[in-house]
Design a protein around this motif. Structure first.
Motif, PDB file in Angstrom:
ATOM      1  N   ILE A 219       0.867  -1.182   0.000  1.00 28.17           N
ATOM      2  CA  ILE A 219       0.000   0.000   0.000  1.00 28.17           C
ATOM      3  C   ILE A 219       0.898   1.223   0.000  1.00 28.17           C
ATOM      4  CG2 ILE A 219      -1.704   1.323   1.312  1.00 28.17           C
ATOM      5  CD1 ILE A 219      -2.623  -1.343   2.527  1.00 28.17           C
ATOM      6  N   ARG A 220       0.661   2.112  -0.941  1.00 29.64           N
ATOM      7  CA  ARG A 220       1.464   3.321  -1.057  1.00 29.64           C
ATOM      8  C   ARG A 220       0.681   4.501  -0.483  1.00 29.64           C
ATOM      9  NH1 ARG A 220       3.527   2.275  -7.357  1.00 29.64           N
ATOM     10  NH2 ARG A 220       4.539   0.249  -6.907  1.00 29.64           N
ATOM     11  N   LEU A 221       1.202   5.034   0.608  1.00 31.52           N
ATOM     12  CA  LEU A 221       0.512   6.141   1.272  1.00 31.52           C
ATOM     13  C   LEU A 221       0.964   7.509   0.777  1.00 31.52           C
ATOM     14  CD1 LEU A 221       0.558   4.962   5.010  1.00 31.52           C
ATOM     15  CD2 LEU A 221      -1.268   4.682   3.339  1.00 31.52           C
ATOM     16  N   GLY A 222       2.151   7.577   0.205  1.00 34.78           N
ATOM     17  CA  GLY A 222       2.705   8.883  -0.139  1.00 34.78           C
ATOM     18  C   GLY A 222       3.155   9.601   1.122  1.00 34.78           C
ATOM     19  N   SER A 223       2.754  10.844   1.300  1.00 35.32           N
ATOM     20  CA  SER A 223       3.131  11.599   2.499  1.00 35.32           C
ATOM     21  C   SER A 223       2.313  11.124   3.697  1.00 35.32           C
ATOM     22  CB  SER A 223       2.882  13.091   2.277  1.00 35.32           C
ATOM     23  OG  SER A 223       1.490  13.344   2.210  1.00 35.32           O
ATOM     24  N   LEU A 224       2.662  11.659   4.869  1.00 37.03           N
ATOM     25  CA  LEU A 224       1.936  11.302   6.083  1.00 37.03           C
ATOM     26  C   LEU A 224       0.767  12.238   6.361  1.00 37.03           C
ATOM     27  CD1 LEU A 224       4.840  10.221   8.474  1.00 37.03           C
ATOM     28  CD2 LEU A 224       3.128   8.780   7.365  1.00 37.03           C
ATOM     29  N   ASP A 225       0.396  13.049   5.390  1.00 33.49           N
ATOM     30  CA  ASP A 225      -0.791  13.890   5.550  1.00 33.49           C
ATOM     31  C   ASP A 225      -2.048  13.028   5.405  1.00 33.49           C
ATOM     32  OD1 ASP A 225       0.855  16.102   5.757  1.00 33.49           O
ATOM     33  OD2 ASP A 225       0.821  16.488   3.593  1.00 33.49           O
ATOM     34  N   ALA A 226      -3.103  13.408   6.127  1.00 32.90           N
ATOM     35  CA  ALA A 226      -4.403  12.721   6.039  1.00 32.90           C
ATOM     36  C   ALA A 226      -4.249  11.209   6.173  1.00 32.90           C
ATOM     37  CB  ALA A 226      -5.103  13.072   4.724  1.00 32.90           C
ATOM     38  N   THR A 227      -3.421  10.786   7.111  1.00 32.90           N
ATOM     39  CA  THR A 227      -3.119   9.353   7.257  1.00 32.90           C
ATOM     40  C   THR A 227      -4.365   8.522   7.529  1.00 32.90           C
ATOM     41  OG1 THR A 227      -0.905   9.863   8.051  1.00 32.90           O
ATOM     42  CG2 THR A 227      -1.752   7.673   8.535  1.00 32.90           C
ATOM     43  N   ARG A 228      -5.228   9.008   8.414  1.00 29.04           N
ATOM     44  CA  ARG A 228      -6.427   8.228   8.746  1.00 29.04           C
ATOM     45  C   ARG A 228      -7.304   8.005   7.514  1.00 29.04           C
ATOM     46  NH1 ARG A 228      -7.464   7.366  14.115  1.00 29.04           N
ATOM     47  NH2 ARG A 228      -6.127   8.494  15.591  1.00 29.04           N
ATOM     48  N   ASP A 229      -7.469   9.039   6.697  1.00 27.65           N
ATOM     49  CA  ASP A 229      -8.284   8.894   5.481  1.00 27.65           C
ATOM     50  C   ASP A 229      -7.644   7.893   4.524  1.00 27.65           C
ATOM     51  OD1 ASP A 229     -10.058  10.761   6.442  1.00 27.65           O
ATOM     52  OD2 ASP A 229      -9.139  12.438   5.369  1.00 27.65           O
ATOM     53  N   LYS A 230      -6.317   7.929   4.414  1.00 26.11           N
ATOM     54  CA  LYS A 230      -5.625   7.009   3.508  1.00 26.11           C
ATOM     55  C   LYS A 230      -5.742   5.564   3.990  1.00 26.11           C
ATOM     56  CE  LYS A 230      -2.341  10.533   1.989  1.00 26.11           C
ATOM     57  NZ  LYS A 230      -0.938  10.989   1.966  1.00 26.11           N
ATOM     58  N   LEU A 231      -5.609   5.370   5.302  1.00 25.06           N
ATOM     59  CA  LEU A 231      -5.737   4.019   5.839  1.00 25.06           C
ATOM     60  C   LEU A 231      -7.159   3.498   5.676  1.00 25.06           C
ATOM     61  CD1 LEU A 231      -3.608   4.319   9.104  1.00 25.06           C
ATOM     62  CD2 LEU A 231      -2.976   3.165   6.973  1.00 25.06           C
ATOM     63  N   ALA A 232      -8.139   4.374   5.860  1.00 24.69           N
ATOM     64  CA  ALA A 232      -9.532   3.956   5.679  1.00 24.69           C
ATOM     65  C   ALA A 232      -9.788   3.557   4.229  1.00 24.69           C
ATOM     66  CB  ALA A 232     -10.473   5.085   6.105  1.00 24.69           C
TER      67      ALA A 232
END
Length: 262
Positions: A219-232
């Protein structure tokens, strides 16, 4: 024949003045008496608080400690037997106990007249980091969601995610360099964490490498901004892939509203 000397009558104003003077003297004596009694009572209370064994620490109990031993908590608390309970600094005691690697919070309560109770809430490990070249007993460090090392272990407990690329893993009680990555692991949904093997940070951002049983490789998250939204978003895609029995090479949620798979 006898005669008596004439009795001189006292002027009422003089009598009233004498009575007032006597009353004032009585009030002053009463005030001094009350002051003396108050001083004696205060001295007695101070003695009771400082010197009397009736109001000093006789026993200390510990609750909630599982990984930290009761003996370790008591040593960290450093409460001497016989310490005046009135002047025990509970905040300072709690701060000392919270320096222990496993302790998240500590609360200290006085139980009059002679007892102290310490309640500990321990940290929950979510990830691990390797110690290259370390002895087997300390080969791995397990950390909580804040990146704090809580213990060194010879084997990695199941269910934890590796934090890759962390250089110079510190001793228990300190935080690893990749503490923000540990925070990401701490916010993962349970299913996503179960599928996750490693989390790393590289030039392209943060990547979660998944286990072979997962319906994707990473899973590629990119930056650590909006982490919760990305994980969801990643969790939703994984759940969908799992339901369809499909497998993809990666899930890119750098833009969480538009996840991409390939």
């Amino acid at each position: 024949m006898t005669s008596s000397a004439p009795t001189r009558a006292i002027d009422p104003r003089i009598r009233e003045r004498r009575t007032a003077v006597l009353r004032d003297q009585g009030r002053r004596r009463l005030r001094w008496l009350l002051v003396a009694v108050a001083v004696c009572c205060t001295a007695g209370l101070i003695w009771l608080g400082v010197e009397s064994p009736l109001l000093s620490v006789h026993s200390t109990s510990v609750e909630g400690a599982r990984h930290e031993s009761t003996e370790a908590v008591l040593r960290a608390a450093a409460i001497k037997h016989g310490t005046a309970l009135m002047f025990l600094d509970t905040a300072a005691v709690a701060a000392r106990v919270e320096r222990l690697p496993w302790v998240l919070t500590a609360s200290v309560h006085k139980s009059w007249p002679t007892k102290v109770s310490i309640t500990v809430v321990e940290r929950t490990p979510v990830a691990w980091a390797a110690r290259p070249g370390a002895a087997r007993a300390t080969a791995y460090a397990i950390v909580d969601a804040t990146g704090r090392v809580v213990a060194d272990v010879p084997r990695v407990p199941p269910g934890l995610v590796q934090i890759g690329g962390s250089a110079g893993t510190p001793a228990p009680g300190a935080r690893i360099a990749g503490s923000r990555l540990a925070g990401v692991v701490g916010t993962m949904p349970a299913l996503l964490r179960a599928f996750s093997a490693q989390i790393v940070s590289g030039p392209q951002g943060v990547t979660i490498r998944l286990r072979p049983t997962a319906p994707s490789t990473e899973i590629r998250l990119g930056s650590l901004d909006a982490t919760r939204d990305k994980l969801a978003a990643a969790f939703a895609v994984l759940a969908r892939l799992r339901a369809l029995h499909q497998h993809v090479r990666y899930i890119d949620v750098a833009v969480p509203s538009v996840p991409v798979t390939a």
